[in-house]
Enzyme design. Structure first.
Site, short mmCIF file in Angstrom:
data_model
loop_
_atom_site.label_atom_id
_atom_site.label_comp_id
_atom_site.label_asym_id
_atom_site.label_seq_id
_atom_site.Cartn_x
_atom_site.Cartn_y
_atom_site.Cartn_z
N ASP A 495 0.83 -1.21 0.00
CA ASP A 495 0.00 0.00 0.00
C ASP A 495 0.87 1.26 0.00
OD1 ASP A 495 -2.35 1.47 0.07
OD2 ASP A 495 -3.23 0.29 1.70
N ASP A 565 -10.77 2.16 -3.18
CA ASP A 565 -11.29 1.85 -1.85
C ASP A 565 -12.81 1.83 -1.84
OD1 ASP A 565 -8.91 1.42 -0.62
OD2 ASP A 565 -8.77 3.38 0.34
C1 GLA Z 1 -5.73 1.78 2.13
C2 GLA Z 1 -6.16 0.59 1.29
C3 GLA Z 1 -7.24 -0.18 2.02
C4 GLA Z 1 -6.71 -0.63 3.36
C5 GLA Z 1 -6.21 0.55 4.15
C6 GLA Z 1 -5.50 0.10 5.41
O1 GLA Z 1 -6.74 2.71 2.23
O2 GLA Z 1 -6.59 1.01 0.02
O3 GLA Z 1 -7.67 -1.28 1.26
O4 GLA Z 1 -5.66 -1.55 3.15
O5 GLA Z 1 -5.30 1.35 3.40
O6 GLA Z 1 -5.04 1.14 6.17
#
Ligand code: GLA
Length: 754
Positions: A495, A565
């Site tokens: 990420d 997301d």
């Molecule tokens: C980002 C990712 C999510 C999740 C969060 C965790 O927003 O896109 O899918 O993994 O971080 O903090």
């Protein structure tokens, strides 16, 4: 000085003599009028692949000049050698009027340059002339160019994919001067399209709203798409498609659409700040220049040093945007992805992020893993919250040890349990970031990007580690290598949850600090490559708060991406549609999450959510602890159905039958396997009115002479629809079925039976 009238006559004469009289044919005329053009010894370079031909040549001035890019020409067709264009009045020199392949800034160039340099003595004029060409195989050329007087060398690489006709282009700049030079602007490639009327297609978005396809007429002037964020960005994606509004058709000109007409497309393989400039010049040529973003850019190239650009891919389709995206999908699978040419189908994953957020622990994860295994999930992924002092997003990033309270015996008991349940195990990491509340930051405050003495901006309570620094690179690679060596981990969700601010690097001299825009990304790629080499079984997902780092650069090192997301299954239909113009469904992860959805408060059935996610690589992200027995039954049935047709969905030819864009009440996609033995169709309603049913679906891409049997995954046909009919029937007669109401979903497969 020539008067405008005189100049115009000179230009007209030139054009008439050289090309067809019709201005719209100007560019093609240059290529095809070879029979009328006096022979010349000027070299012409030609590449053929798929249904495309690309040609360029050297004109009498020594410039490298675009000659032809379009449908494949006959093997014996002669392409006329390049001749530069004359001045356009006294205001534009041939440097501006001639469509160059890679223009240096100088000599009166007013269109976008590919390369702009300041020399140590203050000279800023650059004129690149052809030196030599190497033709190592019939699919590639390496062209060497040099400035007219200075020791600056540019190597252009061209490589044509014989199957799809997608061309890979890049440039390498070498300084053989005695002093350093400053590179201020550097593109990977410039593409030229013939004068015509066009529609520009591009992708924009924001967090939780990525992948909007925009379509607008191209007009004179320049359109700029870019990221200044040090990363690819959610806001614009480095992909374009330009469709011809007056494509030649049997009954006269037609506007290129989803399944017909000419389309030129391109994608840049770079995960740092990037820029595309799409220009329609005064002579109606369309030029696309793309590469490193020149904003805040400056790369000091010392004597003997090289700077290589990323690859800019470009392709041509005569079958509309649908044809263009099918070529790109095929190319990505065969040539770009780390497991190319036959990447493994993505395992169906479970991820607990939306269910538990940071509240992960051994007992809770095992309980979810047991439930996930019961519905046919292949891979269990633990998301954020397992490391350091991570209770929420205020602390812990940078401290990559297993949190002893949450996992008293390390990760092994959980991983063993996941394996015992028949799944493999994946883990979330965010390696390039640090929370100020972490041991790492307390120990190495100088490791973050910052301008000393200025505020260090935090976003999501975190700062960006300067991965350009060798010690930071070593730390990041070191902890990941250790994590993967000590634990049986099959997958990393990598990420990256904020963009750059204050991109200072005060350990190097001021005139070298802006190398960070390149060195950071090159180190990221190097770490990914090293990890893959050392741990060949580990697969990686590129995630950046959703779809903030999706491009053909990172996809060379990662197996899949997280598009957004936003997991609302209705929003996802439009996102998946937009995504699919540039990227293959193989890499498009799509989770089923809870209803009502946290973002829009929209309620949808589990079946609708599953079918929406089945358009890509399926995952489950719901809180399984709240599911009913019926939910488990539905999910198990549809995951099994998905497993049986996954290859066709993610690797077949995608036809976007009805677009969900523009507030459409309906949407539908069809994927046809490469050998045409199977097709899978999805259909969705947004809301129906006045009792109207789903529109007639006329399928595409089947073998008209074969027979296909319909098998319903969800839904049913109208009475009287045959169970079995020829490909011609499914494509010409088409199928009606009863799908009404709000957020309805249906899916069926067609299997070839004869
Ligand atoms: C980002 C990712 C999510 C999740 C969060 C965790 O927003 O896109 O899918 O993994 O971080 O903090």
């Amino acid at each position: 000085m020539l008067r405008f009238g005189e100049m115009k006559n000179t230009l007209n004469e030139h054009l008439m003599g050289l090309f067809s009289a019709c201005l719209v044919q100007l560019f093609f005329g240059a290529a095809l009028a070879s029979a009328q053009t006096p022979a010349s010894s000027a070299p012409v370079f030609r590449l053929d692949g798929g249904n495309a031909t690309y040609a360029f040549g050297v004109n009498e001035r020594g410039d490298l000049q675009a000659l032809y890019w379009g449908g494949r020409l006959g093997p014996n067709d002669v392409i006329a050698p390049a001749r530069s264009f004359p001045e356009w009045a006294s205001f534009d020199s041939p440097n501006t009027t001639t469509p160059q392949e890679f223009a240096g800034w100088g000599g009166g160039l007013f269109t976008e340059p590919a390369l702009k340099i300041t020399f140590a003595d203050g000279n800023r004029d650059l004129g690149l002339h052809f030196v030599k060409a190497t033709h190592a195989s019939q699919d590639n050329y390496v062209i060497l160019m040099k400035d007219i007087s200075r020791e600056i060398y540019v190597t252009l690489r061209y490589s044509m994919d014989p199957d799809t006709g997608v061309l890979s282009r890049s440039a390498d700049i070498e300084n053989r001067e005695k002093e350093p030079v400053m590179i201020e602007q550097l593109a990977a490639a410039q593409w030229t399209l013939p004068p015509a009327h066009y529609t520009l297609n591009y992708l924009t978005g924001r967090w939780a709203g990525e992948w909007t396809l925009n379509q607008e007429p191209l007009r004179q002037g320049a359109r700029v798409f870019e990221s200044r964020r040090g990363t690819t960005g959610h806001q614009a994606n480095p992909w374009f498609a330009i469709s011809r509004q007056d494509s030649p058709g049997p009954a006269g000109p037609l506007t290129a659409g989803e399944e017909h007409g000419e389309v030129w497309f391109g994608a840049l393989a770079w995960s740092g700040s990037w820029r595309f400039t799409v220009e329609e010049t005064q002579l109606d040529f369309v030029r696309v220049t793309g590469g490193f973003n020149p904003f805040d850019f400056g790369y000091k190239l010392k004597p003997g040093e090289h700077l290589e650009t990323p690859v800019f891919y470009g392709g041509y389709s005569s079958r509309g945007l649908g044809g263009a995206s099918r070529l790109l999908h095929k190319f990505e699978i065969a040539r770009v992805l780390p497991q190319a040419p036959d990447p493994k189908l993505r395992p169906v994953i479970y991820n607990s992020w939306e269910a538990t957020e940071f509240n992960v622990d051994q007992t809770g994860q095992i309980a979810l893993a047991e439930k996930a295994a019961s519905i046919g999930v292949d891979r269990f992924v633990m998301d954020d919250g397992w490391f350091g002092q991570r209770k929420d997003d205020h602390a812990g990033l940078g401290d990559w040890y297993v949190n002893p309270k949450k996992f008293p015996n390390g990760l092994k008991p959980l991983i063993d349990k996941v394996h015992a349940l028949g799944m493999d195990f994946g883990l979330w990491v965010e390696p390039e970031m640090v929370n100020p509340d972490s041991d790492l930051y307390r120990k190495h405050p100088d490791w973050v990007l910052n301008f000393p003495g200025r505020p260090r901006t935090e976003q999501r309570n975190q700062m960006v580690l300067n991965l350009a620094r060798p010690d930071v690179r070593e730390y990041v690679e070191g902890f990941l290598d250790k994590l993967l060596s000590e634990n049986d981990i099959a997958f990393l969700k990598w990420d990256y949850n904020r963009n750059w601010s204050e991109p200072g690097w005060d350990q190097v001299p001021p005139d070298e600090q802006r190398r960070v825009y390149i060195d950071f990304i090159r180190n990221l790629y190097a770490i990914l490559a090293d990890l893959r080499r050392k741990h060949p079984k580990v697969e990686i997902e590129s995630c950046s708060g959703g779809g903030g780092r999706v491009d053909l650069g990172v996809l060379h090192y990662t197996d899949e991406v997280w598009p957004s997301d936003n997991t609302d299954p209705f929003d996802r239909l439009a996102m998946q549609d937009g995504f699919s113009y540039a990227y293959t469904p193989q890499v498009m992860m799509a989770w089923v999450t809870d209803s009502p959805h946290w973002l829009n408060f929209r309620s949808t059935s589990l079946t609708y959510r599953l079918l929406s996610s089945m358009q890509g690589s399926l995952g489950i992200g719901a809180n399984l602890n709240k599911w009913t027995p019926e939910d488990f039954t539905t999910a198990k049935r549809l995951i099994a159905a998905y497993h049986s047709v996954q290859r066709t969905i993610v690797r077949g030819d995608l036809y976007r039958l009805i677009s969900p864009r523009d507030d459409s009440a309906f949407s539908s996609t069809e994927s046809v396997s490469g050998d045409k033995s199977q097709a899978v169709v999805f259909a969705f309603t947004h809301s129906t009115q006045e009792g109207r049913g789903f529109p007639l679906l006329q399928l595409r891409g089947l073998d008209p002479n074969a027979d296909y049997q319909v098998i319903w995954i969800e839904g049913k046909a109208l009475l009287g629809t045959p169970d079995r009919a020829s490909g011609a029937w499914w494509m010409n007669h088409g199928i009606n079925f009863d799908l009404r109401g709000d957020f309805g979903a249906a899916a069926f497969r067609l299997d070839r039976v004869r």
